[in-house]
Design an enzyme around this catalytic site. Sequence first.
Site, short mmCIF file in Angstrom:
data_model
loop_
_atom_site.label_atom_id
_atom_site.label_comp_id
_atom_site.label_asym_id
_atom_site.label_seq_id
_atom_site.Cartn_x
_atom_site.Cartn_y
_atom_site.Cartn_z
N CYS A 1 18.87 -7.61 94.27
CA CYS A 1 18.82 -6.21 94.69
C CYS A 1 17.45 -5.66 94.28
O CYS A 1 17.04 -5.82 93.13
CB CYS A 1 19.93 -5.40 94.02
SG CYS A 1 19.80 -3.63 94.33
N ASP B 1 22.38 -10.93 94.49
CA ASP B 1 23.16 -10.78 95.72
C ASP B 1 23.39 -12.17 96.28
O ASP B 1 22.51 -13.04 96.20
CB ASP B 1 22.41 -9.92 96.74
CG ASP B 1 22.39 -8.45 96.37
OD1 ASP B 1 23.41 -7.96 95.85
OD2 ASP B 1 21.36 -7.79 96.60
#
Length: 150
Positions: free
Chosen positions: A48, A55
């Site tokens: 992120c 992620d």
Amino acid sequence: MTDTLTQLGRQTPMPASPDEALLERIANPHADTAYLVRFVAPEFTSLCPLTGQPDFAHLVIDYVPRAWIVESKSLKLYLGSFRNHGAFHEDCTIGIGKRLVKLLDPAWLRIGGYWYPRGGIPIDVFWQTGAPPEGVWVPEQGVAPYRGRG
């Protein structure tokens, strides 16, 4: 055919970022035939850009080559270079698709980014260059919508 490749058959370190990653291509040995190539990366990771938290996504890349095909080791290293790269889901997914289009000039390309939940919401991102060529079998990407454990 592979004389220009710099990574295949050699120990190659993971690139530090997608910008530093070298995507390589080779001549399509069946350029006279319309066919589909699929790459699946079920353990794609990035960060992120705001929190630095990891992620995770399941990527499916389909393309119909013309003169060039992507060398798979270079694609693996390119995708791996996102591991420490901060970018939103949309930027990762569409950026990968556009970079492959720039490198390969395929007859058609689509990418599906099936992202795992962050903040309780899964995000799926899809992009393609247009309609697939007539007569090419394009199977479904085969990734079910996120259901959690239920």
